[in-house]
Design an enzyme around this catalytic site. Structure first.
Site, mmCIF file in Angstrom:
data_model
loop_
_atom_site.group_PDB
_atom_site.id
_atom_site.type_symbol
_atom_site.label_atom_id
_atom_site.label_comp_id
_atom_site.label_asym_id
_atom_site.label_seq_id
_atom_site.Cartn_x
_atom_site.Cartn_y
_atom_site.Cartn_z
ATOM 1 N NE ARG A 7 -10.907 6.158 -17.452
ATOM 2 C CZ ARG A 7 -10.284 6.863 -16.508
ATOM 3 N NH1 ARG A 7 -10.147 8.163 -16.635
ATOM 4 N NH2 ARG A 7 -9.827 6.267 -15.432
ATOM 5 N NE ARG B 159 -7.157 6.751 -18.946
ATOM 6 C CZ ARG B 159 -6.551 6.995 -17.788
ATOM 7 N NH1 ARG B 159 -6.589 6.108 -16.812
ATOM 8 N NH2 ARG B 159 -5.926 8.128 -17.579
ATOM 9 C CD GLU C 265 3.615 13.019 -25.033
ATOM 10 O OE1 GLU C 265 3.717 12.044 -25.811
ATOM 11 O OE2 GLU C 265 2.550 13.611 -24.816
ATOM 12 C CB THR D 185 -2.341 10.641 -18.001
ATOM 13 O OG1 THR D 185 -3.085 9.766 -18.844
ATOM 14 C CG2 THR D 185 -1.059 9.958 -17.574
ATOM 15 C CD GLU E 92 -1.097 8.745 -24.771
ATOM 16 O OE1 GLU E 92 -1.937 8.625 -23.863
ATOM 17 O OE2 GLU E 92 -0.840 9.816 -25.301
ATOM 18 C CG ASN F 116 -5.209 11.488 -27.235
ATOM 19 O OD1 ASN F 116 -6.326 10.989 -27.300
ATOM 20 N ND2 ASN F 116 -4.356 11.173 -26.294
ATOM 21 C CG HIS G 14 -2.031 16.060 -19.967
ATOM 22 N ND1 HIS G 14 -2.465 14.765 -20.090
ATOM 23 C CD2 HIS G 14 -2.883 16.656 -19.109
ATOM 24 C CE1 HIS G 14 -3.524 14.587 -19.320
ATOM 25 N NE2 HIS G 14 -3.797 15.723 -18.714
ATOM 26 C CG HIS H 272 -11.171 12.803 -24.486
ATOM 27 N ND1 HIS H 272 -11.522 11.995 -23.434
ATOM 28 C CD2 HIS H 272 -9.923 13.262 -24.220
ATOM 29 C CE1 HIS H 272 -10.542 11.979 -22.547
ATOM 30 N NE2 HIS H 272 -9.552 12.740 -22.999
ATOM 31 C CG HIS I 273 -4.181 6.115 -22.635
ATOM 32 N ND1 HIS I 273 -4.099 6.986 -21.571
ATOM 33 C CD2 HIS I 273 -3.808 4.911 -22.146
ATOM 34 C CE1 HIS I 273 -3.691 6.329 -20.499
ATOM 35 N NE2 HIS I 273 -3.522 5.060 -20.821
#
Ligand code: PXP
Length: 253
Positions: free
Chosen positions: A59, A55, A161, A111, A80, A17, A201, A20, A53
């Site tokens: 962000r 959003r 998931e 999340t 996502e 992922n 996660h 970040h 993801h």
């Protein structure tokens, strides 16, 4: 188990992922560091797929990032998204390999918890139908809970998931063991009812092993830890080490 041809973990894929990387970029604006460059490096280092993801508040990952990931990546993209009309339109435009429907709250830092599929089946059903018709492999991010798994199955969603956040946040010892048992039980139940089961996660080197050892899981999605670890040992090295931890956990005792 290590596949001699690819050198990769058999039956347990790693999705990286890159959200970040975009978080760091957005802290200053501009274009550096680029999550698409990170995704390409992750693929070279052995990632089986990339997760991003988009959003509602943008962000981290932006619309332009999704377009570029779709254009440049040669490994599958798992988008996502929250179940909203805006996100559905974007997913249908880009047609990524996979779409994972996640819950989203504006105020949360990340999340927090899984999607309540059991109580939103009527709402979710048209999203599943349209995404499936577009060719996406649909999944849902849920708590390790039989009621939620039954609801996912009932919606004809092929993949689930499991949220590993509570397991990772629990202090090592009996409380973490209890969370691990919940995940083990849910993964086995998913397998029994014919759902492909993924997890993710909060996973890091110290928490990934027991999860990777669950043989009914076929994919782990990991982001934040790898991006943080990249500061110290480099992104590709962090990915390679994570793969190694996964492989070691899969070696039969
Ligand atoms: N899986 C899902 C569905 C997620 O939403 C996320 C990120 O929130 C992850 C996996 C990766 O979590 P992390 O960044 O904590 O590794």
């Amino acid at each position: 188990m290590i596949d001699v041809q690819s050198g990769q973990t058999q039956c347990l894929r790693l999705g990286v992922n890159v959200d970040h990387v975009a978080t760091v970029r957005n802290a200053r604006g501009g274009i550096h560091p680029d999550p698409v460059r990170a995704a390409l490096l992750a693929a070279q280092a052995g990632a089986d797929g990339i997760t991003a993801h988009l959003r509602e508040d943008r962000r981290h990952i932006s619309d332009a990032d999704i377009a570029k990931l779709m254009a440049d990546l040669h490994i599958p993209l798992n988008l996502e998204m929250a179940a909203t009309e805006e996100m559905l339109t974007i997913a249908l435009r880009h047609r990524p390999h996979a779409v994972c429907i996640v819950p989203e709250k504006r105020q949360e830092r990340t999340t927090e918890g899984g999607l309540n599929v059991a109580d939103s089946q009527i709402y979710l059903s048209p999203f599943v139908r349209k995404l499936t018709e577009s060719g996406a492999r649909v999944s849902m991010f849920i708590e390790p809970d039989e009621r939620q798994l039954d609801a996912v199955k009932n919606l004809d969603v092929p993949v689930v998931e499991l949220h590993t956040g509570a397991y990772c946040d629990a202090p090592a010892g009996i409380l973490r063991e209890q969370q691990l048992e919940r995940i083990q039980h849910a993964a086995d139940y998913a397998d029994k009812i014919g759902l492909e089961c993924h997890a993710g996660h909060g996973l890091g080197y110290d928490t990934v092993g027991p999860i990777a050892a669950i043989t009914t899981l076929t994919e782990l999605n990991i982001g934040h830890f790898l991006i943080g670890e990249a500061i110290f040992i480099g992104f590709q090295e962090a990915i390679r080490r994570m793969r190694k931890e996964m492989e070691i956990a899969r070696i039969p005792a």
